[in-house]
Design a protein around this motif. Sequence first.
Motif, PDB file in Angstrom:
ATOM      1  N   LEU A  74       0.706  -1.091  -0.455  1.00  0.00           N
ATOM      2  CA  LEU A  74      -0.171  -0.449  -0.219  1.00  0.00           C
ATOM      3  C   LEU A  74       1.227   1.073   0.181  1.00  0.00           C
ATOM      4  O   LEU A  74       0.352   2.313  -0.358  1.00  0.00           O
ATOM      5  N   ILE A  75       1.731   1.405   0.613  1.00  0.00           N
ATOM      6  CA  ILE A  75       2.729   2.774   0.524  1.00  0.00           C
ATOM      7  C   ILE A  75       3.396   2.379  -0.173  1.00  0.00           C
ATOM      8  O   ILE A  75       3.196   3.700  -0.942  1.00  0.00           O
ATOM      9  N   SER A  76       3.860   1.532  -0.898  1.00  0.00           N
ATOM     10  CA  SER A  76       4.775   1.826  -2.696  1.00  0.00           C
ATOM     11  C   SER A  76       3.532   2.209  -3.715  1.00  0.00           C
ATOM     12  O   SER A  76       4.116   2.916  -4.482  1.00  0.00           O
ATOM     13  N   LEU A  77       1.991   1.910  -3.543  1.00  0.00           N
ATOM     14  CA  LEU A  77       1.432   2.587  -4.678  1.00  0.00           C
ATOM     15  C   LEU A  77       0.808   3.964  -3.370  1.00  0.00           C
ATOM     16  O   LEU A  77      -0.148   4.642  -4.733  1.00  0.00           O
ATOM     17  N   ALA A  78       1.489   4.571  -3.121  1.00  0.00           N
ATOM     18  CA  ALA A  78       0.937   5.725  -2.283  1.00  0.00           C
ATOM     19  C   ALA A  78      -0.370   5.697  -1.608  1.00  0.00           C
ATOM     20  O   ALA A  78      -1.422   6.483  -1.641  1.00  0.00           O
ATOM     21  N   GLN A  79      -1.186   5.034  -1.180  1.00  0.00           N
ATOM     22  CA  GLN A  79      -2.552   4.174  -0.188  1.00  0.00           C
ATOM     23  C   GLN A  79      -2.284   5.211   1.073  1.00  0.00           C
ATOM     24  O   GLN A  79      -3.441   5.543   1.944  1.00  0.00           O
ATOM     25  N   ILE A  80      -1.103   4.561   1.827  1.00  0.00           N
ATOM     26  CA  ILE A  80      -1.211   4.563   2.585  1.00  0.00           C
ATOM     27  C   ILE A  80       0.393   5.760   2.886  1.00  0.00           C
ATOM     28  O   ILE A  80       1.311   5.279   2.669  1.00  0.00           O
ATOM     29  N   GLU A  81       0.572   6.064   4.047  1.00  0.00           N
ATOM     30  CA  GLU A  81       1.882   6.973   5.051  1.00  0.00           C
ATOM     31  C   GLU A  81       2.310   6.138   5.024  1.00  0.00           C
ATOM     32  O   GLU A  81       1.615   5.476   6.370  1.00  0.00           O
ATOM     33  N   GLN A  82       3.612   5.734   5.067  1.00  0.00           N
ATOM     34  CA  GLN A  82       4.542   5.144   6.678  1.00  0.00           C
ATOM     35  C   GLN A  82       4.410   6.363   7.425  1.00  0.00           C
ATOM     36  O   GLN A  82       5.414   7.729   7.694  1.00  0.00           O
ATOM     37  N   VAL A  83       4.235   5.536   8.358  1.00  0.00           N
ATOM     38  CA  VAL A  83       4.201   6.402   9.837  1.00  0.00           C
ATOM     39  C   VAL A  83       5.740   6.504  11.301  1.00  0.00           C
ATOM     40  O   VAL A  83       5.801   5.399  10.839  1.00  0.00           O
ATOM     41  N   THR A  84       6.120   7.156  11.765  1.00  0.00           N
ATOM     42  CA  THR A  84       6.723   6.914  12.461  1.00  0.00           C
ATOM     43  C   THR A  84       6.514   6.365  14.273  1.00  0.00           C
ATOM     44  O   THR A  84       7.130   6.355  14.906  1.00  0.00           O
ATOM     45  N   GLU A  85       4.958   6.414  14.489  1.00  0.00           N
ATOM     46  CA  GLU A  85       4.718   6.317  15.659  1.00  0.00           C
ATOM     47  C   GLU A  85       3.506   5.171  15.665  1.00  0.00           C
ATOM     48  O   GLU A  85       2.857   5.115  14.831  1.00  0.00           O
ATOM     49  N   ARG A  86       3.495   4.403  16.311  1.00  0.00           N
ATOM     50  CA  ARG A  86       2.714   3.273  16.622  1.00  0.00           C
ATOM     51  C   ARG A  86       2.485   3.217  18.048  1.00  0.00           C
ATOM     52  O   ARG A  86       2.435   3.509  19.232  1.00  0.00           O
ATOM     53  N   ARG A  87       0.830   2.652  18.347  1.00  0.00           N
ATOM     54  CA  ARG A  87       0.327   2.914  19.491  1.00  0.00           C
ATOM     55  C   ARG A  87       0.288   0.856  19.740  1.00  0.00           C
ATOM     56  O   ARG A  87      -0.889   0.946  18.571  1.00  0.00           O
ATOM     57  N   GLY A  88       0.195   1.035  20.532  1.00  0.00           N
ATOM     58  CA  GLY A  88       0.256  -0.717  21.165  1.00  0.00           C
ATOM     59  C   GLY A  88      -0.725  -1.019  21.696  1.00  0.00           C
ATOM     60  O   GLY A  88      -1.557  -0.390  22.097  1.00  0.00           O
ATOM     61  N   ALA A  89      -0.843  -2.334  22.277  1.00  0.00           N
ATOM     62  CA  ALA A  89      -2.276  -2.949  23.137  1.00  0.00           C
ATOM     63  C   ALA A  89      -2.369  -2.471  24.003  1.00  0.00           C
ATOM     64  O   ALA A  89      -3.621  -1.981  25.025  1.00  0.00           O
ATOM     65  N   ASP A  90      -1.063  -1.369  24.759  1.00  0.00           N
ATOM     66  CA  ASP A  90      -1.868  -1.012  26.210  1.00  0.00           C
ATOM     67  C   ASP A  90      -1.690   0.314  26.244  1.00  0.00           C
ATOM     68  O   ASP A  90      -1.904   1.423  27.007  1.00  0.00           O
ATOM     69  N   GLY A  91      -1.533   1.125  24.638  1.00  0.00           N
ATOM     70  CA  GLY A  91      -2.196   2.278  24.569  1.00  0.00           C
ATOM     71  C   GLY A  91      -0.999   2.969  24.778  1.00  0.00           C
ATOM     72  O   GLY A  91      -1.559   4.553  24.154  1.00  0.00           O
ATOM     73  N   ARG A  92       0.079   2.467  25.290  1.00  0.00           N
ATOM     74  CA  ARG A  92       1.060   3.956  24.765  1.00  0.00           C
ATOM     75  C   ARG A  92       1.957   4.208  23.215  1.00  0.00           C
ATOM     76  O   ARG A  92       1.739   3.385  22.555  1.00  0.00           O
TER      77      ARG A  92
END
Length: 198
Positions: free
Chosen positions: A160-178
């Motif tokens: 999807l990133i290669s097709l520019a349908q989503i952007e690469q993000v540098t923040e992730r939210r884990g299962a604990d909400g952090r």
Amino acid sequence: TLPHPRSGGLPEVRVKLKKIRLSHLVLDPAFQPREEMSQKTVDGLIAFFEDGGELDDAPHVFDIDGKPHLVDGWHRVEAAKQVTGLTHLSFMVHEGDRHDAELYSLRANAHHGRRLSRAELRRAVERALMNPKVQGVSDSEVARMFGISRNTLIKYKAHLISLAQIEQVTERRGADGRTINTARIGASQADPQPPTPR
């Protein structure tokens, strides 16, 4: 019972059981991840209803702008509509918007009922990755939502990133909400910092 797809790193929503007239349902194709339904399954459910059977697992709808949009239970509803005299069914009613409804429908069909084909599952995962509610959720958490490996999820995301349908993000939210900044993960090896002068 299917865990709500917004569990873990995603907030919960309220759900209630309610009888709804079948003719009032909104059957939006956007909330049906299957390419086609199984007529064999529908026929079996018609026989079940005609014999007086009652569902143990109610179908699910989302209340969007005051209208019940079906998100889970397409075979059950299709069968019920073909049974003479059956005008209502009990539904689990969720609150949320169209993004919530889409995410629920995608995950629900990935976890129970007739198994999704490999192509259907991939499309479901890719649609989920483009859903704003999933932006920032960790790869591991999204993979868990659909019962696939993290490596498979990363492959779908890269496509999807290669097709520019989503952007690469540098923040992730884990299962604990952090929230975790992933920009520097691996940087100590790939881009070592110069030693501090003495």
